[in-house]
Design a protein around this motif. Structure first.
Motif, PDB file in Angstrom:
ATOM      1  N   ILE A   1      -2.517  -2.634  -8.298  1.00 52.58           N
ATOM      2  CA  ILE A   1      -3.327  -2.646  -7.076  1.00 52.58           C
ATOM      3  C   ILE A   1      -2.437  -2.563  -5.838  1.00 52.58           C
ATOM      4  O   ILE A   1      -1.578  -3.430  -5.618  1.00 52.58           O
ATOM      5  CB  ILE A   1      -4.225  -3.906  -7.036  1.00 52.58           C
ATOM      6  CG1 ILE A   1      -5.121  -3.899  -8.282  1.00 52.58           C
ATOM      7  CG2 ILE A   1      -5.070  -3.922  -5.763  1.00 52.58           C
ATOM      8  CD1 ILE A   1      -5.771  -5.207  -8.593  1.00 52.58           C
ATOM      9  N   ARG A   2      -2.636  -1.531  -5.076  1.00 55.34           N
ATOM     10  CA  ARG A   2      -1.905  -1.342  -3.819  1.00 55.34           C
ATOM     11  C   ARG A   2      -2.672  -2.090  -2.751  1.00 55.34           C
ATOM     12  O   ARG A   2      -3.806  -1.740  -2.416  1.00 55.34           O
ATOM     13  CB  ARG A   2      -1.828   0.140  -3.488  1.00 55.34           C
ATOM     14  CG  ARG A   2      -1.115   0.936  -4.579  1.00 55.34           C
ATOM     15  CD  ARG A   2      -1.503   2.395  -4.580  1.00 55.34           C
ATOM     16  NE  ARG A   2      -1.029   3.037  -3.372  1.00 55.34           N
ATOM     17  CZ  ARG A   2      -0.721   4.326  -3.291  1.00 55.34           C
ATOM     18  NH1 ARG A   2      -0.853   5.104  -4.362  1.00 55.34           N
ATOM     19  NH2 ARG A   2      -0.307   4.850  -2.172  1.00 55.34           N
ATOM     20  N   VAL A   3      -2.036  -3.086  -2.175  1.00 56.79           N
ATOM     21  CA  VAL A   3      -2.750  -3.969  -1.257  1.00 56.79           C
ATOM     22  C   VAL A   3      -2.398  -3.617   0.190  1.00 56.79           C
ATOM     23  O   VAL A   3      -1.226  -3.601   0.577  1.00 56.79           O
ATOM     24  CB  VAL A   3      -2.439  -5.448  -1.552  1.00 56.79           C
ATOM     25  CG1 VAL A   3      -3.263  -6.350  -0.635  1.00 56.79           C
ATOM     26  CG2 VAL A   3      -2.731  -5.771  -3.015  1.00 56.79           C
ATOM     27  N   ASP A   4      -3.452  -3.372   0.956  1.00 56.77           N
ATOM     28  CA  ASP A   4      -3.316  -3.028   2.369  1.00 56.77           C
ATOM     29  C   ASP A   4      -3.331  -4.325   3.172  1.00 56.77           C
ATOM     30  O   ASP A   4      -4.374  -4.966   3.301  1.00 56.77           O
ATOM     31  CB  ASP A   4      -4.503  -2.120   2.734  1.00 56.77           C
ATOM     32  CG  ASP A   4      -4.395  -1.580   4.143  1.00 56.77           C
ATOM     33  OD1 ASP A   4      -3.388  -1.874   4.819  1.00 56.77           O
ATOM     34  OD2 ASP A   4      -5.329  -0.864   4.550  1.00 56.77           O
TER      35      ASP A   4
ATOM     36  N   LYS B   1       0.818  -1.223   0.000  1.00 50.40           N
ATOM     37  CA  LYS B   1       0.000   0.000   0.000  1.00 50.40           C
ATOM     38  C   LYS B   1       0.849   1.269   0.000  1.00 50.40           C
ATOM     39  O   LYS B   1       0.463   2.274  -0.584  1.00 50.40           O
ATOM     40  CB  LYS B   1      -0.916  -0.006   1.230  1.00 50.40           C
ATOM     41  CG  LYS B   1      -1.995   1.068   1.176  1.00 50.40           C
ATOM     42  CD  LYS B   1      -2.711   1.209   2.505  1.00 50.40           C
ATOM     43  CE  LYS B   1      -3.496   2.506   2.565  1.00 50.40           C
ATOM     44  NZ  LYS B   1      -3.779   2.894   3.955  1.00 50.40           N
TER      45      LYS B   1
END
Lengths: 402, 402
Positions: free
Chosen positions: A172-175, A154
């Motif tokens: 896609i920035r994944v948290d 993220k």
């Protein structure tokens, strides 16, 4: 696909050549395509064909799709005699992988992953990465016209995000936990029909064989004594070693170089296990090195690399960030500017020469994995100098100072 | 050196092959090595020799020093059929010069300049540049072990300075008129024994022939109908054209492609003269384009390029920054990420196809001069997108959105 098998690097269990999942169902270690024991280099002009075609005997594809290629590989092997002389080696070569389409070695592996995905009818590919691999998969995925998914952490900074985003993949920035994301990507891939070409998947490793094949050709089949590979997940070094093995089996070369696995002291799980004589890597807590591209605290091919080193008789070494930075400057001052992890091999070679492991008759090849332009923060570690002078005083300034 | 002559591109006055000064004493126009009319491509594997060796018949050097080379050239010619189809062309190729040792086309010219400097016994080289050429001359000068001088403007930002400085050349920020600095560098060169390998010097132009030679090989000697070159000083396009001419004279190819000189509207002195039917370029006041690498307001080979276009029958076109940015994204989305000036050819091709100059049966090659990583400020011109998602929601996010 040809009638080859995939084999578990640990337990030897066999799998179909079409399998996408890169790890063994029983022991969770990486799978590898069986050793190809027969084959020839395709004759003809490398300017007129791809690495897929030139070395096709050593790969399982019946149908080669050159339109998936960006003409990766065939990168230079530069001999730098002045560094060799200073260190006390017979010859020192730099395989400059920064001259690939996205300016890193990853393009070789990505091409072969994409080719496999295509062979199996996939139309979606992906990768979990924040660095060279993300860029490479974004470029090749889009080139192929595939739906391309790149998962990053993220908090990735813009300077890393933009060079991936420009290729237009789904970014896609994944948290969440980045370590878990690797395994979750494989689950999502299974569910959504996305072929994840992650760090050490079977066909990525296959692609890296081509760097070894080229070095054999470039040295007219008189291979170097040692090949030094900056090592993170372990995919690249496994592929390069396998390439030499296969050319040896096929009678194209008559011996296999010793492999030197080079890591950064700030994150050296393979080195730690190697010096303690263990056959399993342990997770490094709080990794910290300027060589971010090899900062993998728990390398998925770590155990396979340890096994490989035992078989090959090579060694493993780690070097400090300070040594890496010095090596980066030394290489740049001979015309080869690599990103920090690309300079780990030279730092390793210097150390091994001082320790007497390498000797004055040795011929050594270092893998320069990517371009120095990839990580501009490294400039701050150098005491870079410039002079300032008025135009009308320039001639005298030069006469007096140089 | 072989028994070739240098000839003034304007008045035809002849000079010795050993001359360093790149311009005619009488008319101040650029000198060019006479057309080589006989020669063959050296047989053998390009993985085992340099461009200096492969095309040595077409160059004046008796002694080739491969240790001056960083294994430049032999760059890909990538066919991108999806763009060709969309535009309505038979074939569209991208000669990806970003896969050179310092990630731009400049390395070809620098190598031949360095080789000439060496042949004449020089031990000092230099360049006036703030971009790709500065980086290239710094790298090759240091590689050769020469005292290497790079003159830049006083106010060059750190992001441009650092990638030059890393190579360790003498880097001098000069306070004064940058236009005058080019001519002053030639004076200083004469006085101090420094060989300045500036933008369109004779041997730099000679080096650029090799890109044409390679394209001929890559297309199995069936040359494209058009070759599109982003043009600034004019050295690259002159060299590429000369390369095709020489292969035609030597009977290696049977026709010469039409050349398209592509400029940015914000700085298009050659285009301005071309459409007005003039044979002399005039200085552009207040140049302003995102394609900084071709932002030369008064190109030293401008008149020679106009003459060349008349002889060749090609054309000249200019494109806006907006068109350049769109082309940059289109190329990146097919895997080729070039710096803005590298995307001028695609923008030009689209315009010429719309105008009907190019037709559906044409095969066109675009020169991609350098890497997109060279100019990261261009990222701001793109509406680059990413998504953000929690790890536990990732599978559903992908299922629902793509």
């Amino acid at each position: 696909m040809k009638d080859f098998k995939l084999i578990c690097t640990a337990c030897g269990k066999e799998y179909s050549i079409e399998r996408v999942d890169p790890r063994c169902d029983d022991c969770n270690e990486p799978l590898e395509m069986e050793l190809v024991k027969k084959g020839k280099i395709k004759q003809g002009n490398p300017l007129q064909h791809t690495i897929l075609e030139r070395y096709s005997d050593f790969f399982p594809f019946n149908e080669i799709r050159n339109d998936l290629s960006l003409n990766e590989g065939f990168t230079p092997l530069v001999s730098i005699s002045r560094i060799a002389k200073r260190i006390g080696l017979k010859n020192l070569y730099f395989k400059n992988e920064s001259q690939n389409p996205t300016w890193s070695f990853k393009d070789r592996g990505t091409l072969f992953g994409i080719q496999h995905a295509y062979s199996l009818g996939y139309k979606k590919v992906g990768a979990v990465s924040t660095g060279n691999m993300a860029v490479s998969v974004a470029a090749y995925g889009k080139r192929a016209g595939f739906d391309t998914f790149i998962f990053v952490g993220k908090n990735i900074p813009a300077e890393k995000l933009n060079p991936i985003a420009i290729y237009g993949a789904h970014l896609i920035r994944v948290d969440g936990d980045y370590g878990r994301l690797y395994y979750e990507s494989l689950n999502i891939g299974r569910k959504q029909g996305i072929y994840f070409i992650n760090s050490d998947v079977t066909y990525r490793v296959e692609g890296y064989k081509t760097a070894a094949f080229e070095m054999c050709e470039q040295l007219d089949f008189d291979v170097p004594d040692y090949v030094v590979v900056p090592t993170s997940a372990g995919g690249n070094v496994r592929g390069i070693y396998k390439g030499f093995l296969e050319f040896k089996e096929a009678g194209i070369i008559d011996r296999v170089p010793k492999i030197i696995v080079a890591q950064a002291s700030g994150c050296s799980p393979i080195y730690n296990a190697f010096i303690e004589g263990k056959d399993k890597v342990e997770r490094v807590e709080n990794p910290d090195t300027i060589a971010h591209g090899i900062e993998n605290p728990f390398p998925p091919s770590g155990n396979a690399v340890l096994k490989m080193l035992k078989e090959n008789g090579g060694t493993c070494i780690s070097v400090s960030d300070e040594e890496i930075i010095i090596a980066q400057k030394e290489m740049a001052e001979k015309g080869v500017f690599g990103q920090p992890e690309s300079c780990v091999p030279l730092a390793a070679v210097k150390k091994l020469r001082q320790q007497g492991y390498l000797t004055e008759n040795d011929r050594v090849a270092c893998i320069v994995t990517g371009s120095g332009l990839k990580y501009t923060a490294a400039f701050e570690k150098h005491n870079l100098k410039s002079h300032t002078c008025k135009l009308e005083e320039l001639n005298n300034f030069i006469k007096d100072n140089f």
